[in-house]
Design a protein around this motif. Structure first.
Motif, PDB file in Angstrom:
ATOM      1  N   ILE A  34       0.964  -1.281  -0.087  1.00  9.94           N
ATOM      2  CA  ILE A  34       0.000   0.061  -0.132  1.00  9.94           C
ATOM      3  C   ILE A  34       0.800   1.117   0.075  1.00  9.94           C
ATOM      4  O   ILE A  34       1.756   1.520   0.843  1.00  9.94           O
ATOM      5  N   CYS A  35       0.733   2.143  -0.777  1.00  6.02           N
ATOM      6  CA  CYS A  35       1.763   3.256  -1.200  1.00  6.02           C
ATOM      7  C   CYS A  35       1.311   4.007  -0.303  1.00  6.02           C
ATOM      8  O   CYS A  35       0.065   4.630   0.188  1.00  6.02           O
ATOM      9  N   GLN A  36       2.165   5.411  -0.420  1.00  8.93           N
ATOM     10  CA  GLN A  36       1.912   6.855   0.007  1.00  8.93           C
ATOM     11  C   GLN A  36       1.719   6.876   1.655  1.00  8.93           C
ATOM     12  O   GLN A  36       1.218   7.657   2.255  1.00  8.93           O
ATOM     13  N   GLY A  37       1.987   5.755   2.361  1.00  9.09           N
ATOM     14  CA  GLY A  37       2.075   5.699   3.721  1.00  9.09           C
ATOM     15  C   GLY A  37       0.543   5.835   4.365  1.00  9.09           C
ATOM     16  O   GLY A  37       0.448   6.040   5.520  1.00  9.09           O
ATOM     17  N   VAL A  38      -0.268   5.458   3.575  1.00 10.28           N
ATOM     18  CA  VAL A  38      -1.647   5.762   4.141  1.00 10.28           C
ATOM     19  C   VAL A  38      -1.968   4.654   5.331  1.00 10.28           C
ATOM     20  O   VAL A  38      -1.724   3.494   5.157  1.00 10.28           O
ATOM     21  N   GLU A  39      -2.947   5.104   6.184  1.00 13.46           N
ATOM     22  CA  GLU A  39      -3.438   4.190   7.018  1.00 13.46           C
ATOM     23  C   GLU A  39      -4.157   2.875   6.869  1.00 13.46           C
ATOM     24  O   GLU A  39      -5.110   3.392   5.945  1.00 13.46           O
ATOM     25  N   VAL A  40      -3.897   1.779   7.088  1.00 12.02           N
ATOM     26  CA  VAL A  40      -4.628   0.671   6.447  1.00 12.02           C
ATOM     27  C   VAL A  40      -5.990   0.533   7.697  1.00 12.02           C
ATOM     28  O   VAL A  40      -5.470   0.244   8.597  1.00 12.02           O
ATOM     29  N   SER A  41      -7.120   0.304   6.948  1.00 15.52           N
ATOM     30  CA  SER A  41      -8.300   0.234   7.710  1.00 15.52           C
ATOM     31  C   SER A  41      -8.245  -0.885   8.629  1.00 15.52           C
ATOM     32  O   SER A  41      -7.468  -2.008   8.476  1.00 15.52           O
ATOM     33  N   ARG A  42      -9.028  -1.034   9.709  1.00 12.39           N
ATOM     34  CA  ARG A  42      -8.893  -1.923  10.633  1.00 12.39           C
ATOM     35  C   ARG A  42      -9.687  -3.385   9.860  1.00 12.39           C
ATOM     36  O   ARG A  42      -9.214  -4.399  10.261  1.00 12.39           O
ATOM     37  N   THR A  43     -10.507  -3.050   9.164  1.00 12.62           N
ATOM     38  CA  THR A  43     -11.244  -4.167   8.347  1.00 12.62           C
ATOM     39  C   THR A  43     -10.347  -4.869   7.390  1.00 12.62           C
ATOM     40  O   THR A  43     -10.554  -6.150   7.274  1.00 12.62           O
ATOM     41  N   ILE A  44      -9.633  -4.312   6.534  1.00 13.36           N
ATOM     42  CA  ILE A  44      -8.654  -4.636   5.608  1.00 13.36           C
ATOM     43  C   ILE A  44      -7.422  -5.388   6.433  1.00 13.36           C
ATOM     44  O   ILE A  44      -7.109  -6.593   6.199  1.00 13.36           O
ATOM     45  N   ARG A  45      -7.105  -5.019   7.688  1.00 12.09           N
ATOM     46  CA  ARG A  45      -6.167  -5.801   8.640  1.00 12.09           C
ATOM     47  C   ARG A  45      -6.715  -7.063   8.979  1.00 12.09           C
ATOM     48  O   ARG A  45      -5.998  -7.987   8.926  1.00 12.09           O
ATOM     49  N   LYS A  46      -7.914  -6.981   9.076  1.00 15.25           N
ATOM     50  CA  LYS A  46      -8.643  -8.201   9.977  1.00 15.25           C
ATOM     51  C   LYS A  46      -8.671  -9.207   8.728  1.00 15.25           C
ATOM     52  O   LYS A  46      -8.262 -10.485   8.856  1.00 15.25           O
ATOM     53  N   LEU A  47      -9.253  -8.887   7.696  1.00 18.89           N
ATOM     54  CA  LEU A  47      -9.230  -9.675   6.479  1.00 18.89           C
ATOM     55  C   LEU A  47      -7.963 -10.401   5.925  1.00 18.89           C
ATOM     56  O   LEU A  47      -8.074 -11.530   5.891  1.00 18.89           O
ATOM     57  N   ALA A  48      -7.145  -9.319   5.964  1.00 18.32           N
ATOM     58  CA  ALA A  48      -5.767  -9.782   5.534  1.00 18.32           C
ATOM     59  C   ALA A  48      -5.135 -11.089   6.457  1.00 18.32           C
ATOM     60  O   ALA A  48      -4.729 -12.024   6.411  1.00 18.32           O
ATOM     61  N   ALA A  49      -5.218 -10.762   7.839  1.00 18.13           N
ATOM     62  CA  ALA A  49      -4.856 -11.708   8.759  1.00 18.13           C
ATOM     63  C   ALA A  49      -5.683 -12.807   8.757  1.00 18.13           C
ATOM     64  O   ALA A  49      -5.132 -14.067   8.945  1.00 18.13           O
ATOM     65  N   GLU A  50      -7.045 -12.857   8.752  1.00 18.93           N
ATOM     66  CA  GLU A  50      -7.579 -14.132   8.306  1.00 18.93           C
ATOM     67  C   GLU A  50      -7.107 -14.968   7.163  1.00 18.93           C
ATOM     68  O   GLU A  50      -7.306 -16.159   7.382  1.00 18.93           O
ATOM     69  N   ARG A  51      -6.855 -14.257   6.105  1.00 21.96           N
ATOM     70  CA  ARG A  51      -6.468 -14.967   4.862  1.00 21.96           C
ATOM     71  C   ARG A  51      -4.851 -15.267   4.717  1.00 21.96           C
ATOM     72  O   ARG A  51      -4.241 -15.565   3.768  1.00 21.96           O
ATOM     73  N   ASP A  52      -3.855 -14.680   5.690  1.00 26.99           N
ATOM     74  CA  ASP A  52      -2.702 -14.799   5.693  1.00 26.99           C
ATOM     75  C   ASP A  52      -1.918 -13.959   4.477  1.00 26.99           C
ATOM     76  O   ASP A  52      -1.102 -14.627   3.714  1.00 26.99           O
ATOM     77  N   VAL A  53      -2.655 -12.958   4.313  1.00 24.44           N
ATOM     78  CA  VAL A  53      -2.193 -12.027   3.371  1.00 24.44           C
ATOM     79  C   VAL A  53      -1.076 -10.740   4.003  1.00 24.44           C
ATOM     80  O   VAL A  53      -1.309 -10.352   5.155  1.00 24.44           O
ATOM     81  N   VAL A  54       0.025 -10.882   3.546  1.00 24.77           N
ATOM     82  CA  VAL A  54       1.035  -9.864   4.008  1.00 24.77           C
ATOM     83  C   VAL A  54       0.722  -8.406   3.380  1.00 24.77           C
ATOM     84  O   VAL A  54       0.533  -8.373   2.347  1.00 24.77           O
ATOM     85  N   ILE A  55       0.572  -7.390   4.373  1.00 31.85           N
ATOM     86  CA  ILE A  55       0.576  -6.206   3.989  1.00 31.85           C
ATOM     87  C   ILE A  55       1.512  -5.205   4.485  1.00 31.85           C
ATOM     88  O   ILE A  55       2.126  -5.182   5.392  1.00 31.85           O
ATOM     89  N   ILE A  56       2.165  -4.575   3.321  1.00 34.78           N
ATOM     90  CA  ILE A  56       3.450  -3.711   3.593  1.00 34.78           C
ATOM     91  C   ILE A  56       2.947  -2.269   3.163  1.00 34.78           C
ATOM     92  O   ILE A  56       2.442  -2.184   2.112  1.00 34.78           O
ATOM     93  N   SER A  57       3.387  -1.460   4.025  1.00 31.65           N
ATOM     94  CA  SER A  57       3.088  -0.014   3.773  1.00 31.65           C
ATOM     95  C   SER A  57       4.102   0.740   3.400  1.00 31.65           C
ATOM     96  O   SER A  57       5.308   0.591   4.124  1.00 31.65           O
ATOM     97  N   THR A  58       4.453   1.500   2.421  1.00 33.69           N
ATOM     98  CA  THR A  58       5.710   2.421   1.843  1.00 33.69           C
ATOM     99  C   THR A  58       5.031   3.727   1.716  1.00 33.69           C
ATOM    100  O   THR A  58       4.129   3.972   1.293  1.00 33.69           O
ATOM    101  N   PRO A  59       5.996   4.699   1.942  1.00 32.57           N
ATOM    102  CA  PRO A  59       5.806   6.114   2.031  1.00 32.57           C
ATOM    103  C   PRO A  59       5.812   6.515   0.580  1.00 32.57           C
ATOM    104  O   PRO A  59       5.488   7.609   0.134  1.00 32.57           O
ATOM    105  N   HIS A  60       6.202   5.523  -0.333  1.00 32.74           N
ATOM    106  CA  HIS A  60       6.382   6.090  -1.913  1.00 32.74           C
ATOM    107  C   HIS A  60       5.210   5.975  -2.698  1.00 32.74           C
ATOM    108  O   HIS A  60       4.214   5.241  -2.418  1.00 32.74           O
ATOM    109  N   ASP A  61       5.206   6.875  -3.777  1.00 30.11           N
ATOM    110  CA  ASP A  61       3.888   6.594  -4.641  1.00 30.11           C
ATOM    111  C   ASP A  61       4.256   5.438  -5.667  1.00 30.11           C
ATOM    112  O   ASP A  61       5.121   4.563  -5.565  1.00 30.11           O
ATOM    113  N   THR A  62       3.227   5.084  -6.104  1.00 35.86           N
ATOM    114  CA  THR A  62       2.892   3.826  -6.947  1.00 35.86           C
ATOM    115  C   THR A  62       4.154   3.882  -8.077  1.00 35.86           C
ATOM    116  O   THR A  62       4.892   2.795  -8.256  1.00 35.86           O
ATOM    117  N   PHE A  63       4.493   4.927  -8.740  1.00 35.31           N
ATOM    118  CA  PHE A  63       5.210   4.852  -9.617  1.00 35.31           C
ATOM    119  C   PHE A  63       6.861   4.454  -9.066  1.00 35.31           C
ATOM    120  O   PHE A  63       7.471   3.597  -9.558  1.00 35.31           O
TER     121      PHE A  63
END
Length: 550
Positions: A211-240
């Protein structure tokens, strides 16, 4: 004095085919130099020791000096470029940062100090220029932690130590409806601050969301990702920027060179290394030790100023008698009692040459000059050397100084001169288990005069019977010995210590004729007996040299 200077070995070595004087003087002088300077002086031998010398060493419980095959310059004489290696799991960005920080262009890739490969700045450049498909990150088994570090990000959800091993890298720049057409299970999806896109990627069973530009990840997305073993990485950089940087997280093992590496070892000779370098135009070559552990890099520039091996020569100053490679060594001193020979040095050296019967006498003088009394063992070695070289004061080379020194040393060593000499000479002439070649070359010295080369061997004995047995063994093989030595002439002295005379064996073109003329022997002489001749150095060699020169 620096630690390196104190530890650097300085070899003290005699001539090839060493006699008792050569070995004992080297050992005694090494001990003296250590006491005076504290430096690491090491006695060596340039060939196999004689039975007489072995008897002396065994008598005083002194180990035989190690063999010094040569003093050619080796890689260990060069300052090796020390470089800290990286593991094969290190990311390209990590390696690039290391290179930039230390201004280096090549890094070793190591596993438990063993060399796995090398990575160059050119390899990293190629990784950018070559066309890679979107599966490269998973094919390379890239760790999520490396991805987060490369993107200057953090792992928000999931196991950062896990690996991205399936799927491709995709950018979720489309609407969720469109994403369903190109996102597949286990993909790594780069997304922005769009809840719908993040949710869609999770529902499509992506393995990782960046997830780009260092935005805060919502609680719902965190919960769903944890349930499905999805890794979430937050970066301060833009998409390019994220898309541009992410391939730098690939482990270096994917781009390092690991096949057909040209490596060198610490004991390799510089001449051989230079020859290899002329055929392979690499900037740096890895150096490994005998266990395959990485030591450092060597480049052409570092070969320009190698450290010469430091050597002190005792009991000779002839290049033909010196250890191989002496022309590449730094000769610090020469301690000798022979005629001036063919030795040349790069600069001025301490050269002590006295007309005495033995080098050991000079070494004993140096102990006295430094007000050091040799210990019992060292005194025994020096005394034995004088006995050997002067034939217990019977040789014409013997001086009153030699005899006085030997008697003083015998007192310190607590030995009886006559008895010790008898046992020494007996051991030296006990050659029943040796071949003719071994007997001839055990005390053999080579000389060169007017483009003629000749060698002289000598056996001393108190027994006529032993000398007859040695003669019978050597005579049939003189032609083979001459051929093996690659000399023009070979002489062998059978010296009777008690009678103080020598029977001389000759082989080679004009070898006998030179002796006949030099000693004015009758033309019908068959067996060459030389009464009163017992010294190779003072009586035989000068006579032969003078005859050749005339």
């Amino acid at each position: 004095m620096t630690l390196n200077e104190k530890e650097r070995k300085i070899y003290i070595v005699g001539h090839k085919n060493p006699d008792t004087d050569s070995i004992c003087s080297a050992i005694a002088y090494a001990n003296l130099k250590k006491m005076i300077t504290g430096k690491n002086y090491v006695a060596k031998r340039a060939g196999e020791i004689s039975e007489e010398t072995r008897y002396v060493l065994d008598t005083f419980g002194v180990p035989e000096p190690a063999l010094l095959n040569n003093v050619f310059q080796q890689l260990k004489d060069v300052d090796i470029g020390k470089v800290e290696g990286v593991p094969s799991s290190a990311s390209l960005r990590e390696v690039w940062s290391r290179m930039k920080e230390h201004n280096i262009k090549t890094l070793p890739v190591l596993n438990d100090h063993k060399l796995e490969g090398i990575i160059t700045i050119g390899d990293i450049a190629n990784s950018y220029m070559e066309q890679h498909d979107s599966h490269l990150l998973s094919v390379a088994r890239t760790q999520y932690r490396s991805i987060a570090q490369t993107l200057d990000g953090t792992t928000v959800i999931g196991n950062e130590h896990a690996y991205f091993i399936k799927g491709k890298v995709v950018i979720a720049a489309s609407s969720p409806d469109m994403m369903e057409n190109f996102i597949e299970e286990d993909d790594l999806v780069i997304v922005g601050n769009r809840y719908e896109s993040q949710l869609c990627a999770i529902e499509m069973n992506a393995s990782c969301l960046v997830i780009c530009q260092g935005v805060e990840v919502s609680r719902t997305i965190r919960k769903l990702a944890a349930e499905r073993d999805v890794v979430i990485i937050s970066t301060p950089h833009d998409t390019f920027t994220t898309a541009r940087l992410i391939n730098q997280s690939i482990p270096v093992k994917c781009f390092m060179t690991k096949e057909h590496l040209t490596t060198f070892h610490m004991n390799d000779y510089l001449e051989e290394i230079k020859e290899v370098m002329t055929k392979k135009r690499y900037r740096d070559f890895p150096v490994v030790d005998k266990k395959g552990r990485f030591v450092g890099f060597i480049s052409r520039r570092r070969l320009l100023k190698p450290k010469r091996k430091q050597v002190i020569l005792v009991d000779h100053n002839e290049k033909t008698q010196a250890v191989d490679g002496i022309e590449e060594a730094e000769i610090l001193e020469i301690i000798d009692h022979h005629r001036l020979g063919s030795m040349e040095t790069m600069g001025p050296v301490y050269f002590r040459n006295q007309p005495l019967g033995c080098t050991a006498t000079i070494i004993y003088q140096m102990y006295q000059e430094n007000q050091i009394i040799p210990d019992k063992i060292t005194a025994g070695l020096l005394c034995s050397a004088i006995i050997s070289d002067t034939l217990l004061f019977r040789s014409p080379t013997c001086t009153p100084i030699d005899e006085a020194a030997a008697r003083e040393l015998a007192q310190i060593a607590e030995i009886q001169l006559e008895e010790h000499a008898r046992e020494m000479f007996k051991a030296g002439s006990n050659l029943g288990n040796k071949s003719a070649q071994e007997i001839c070359f055990q005390d053999f010295k080579e000389f060169s005069v007017n483009e003629l080369s000749f060698g002289v061997g000598q056996i001393n004995s108190m027994s006529e019977e032993e000398l007859r047995e040695i003669k019978a063994k050597i005579m049939p093989h003189l032609d083979e010995i001459l051929k093996e030595s690659s000399l023009d002439m070979v002489y062998f002295m059978l010296t009777d210590i008690m009678k103080q005379s020598t029977e001389l064996l000759c082989c080679g073109n004009n070898a006998k004729a030179y002796i006949m003329d030099a000693f004015e022997l009758p033309e019908d002489t068959d067996v060459i007996n030389l009464p009163g001749v017992v010294s190779r150095k003072k009586q035989l060699i000068p006579t032969i040299v003078s005859e050749i020169q005339q």
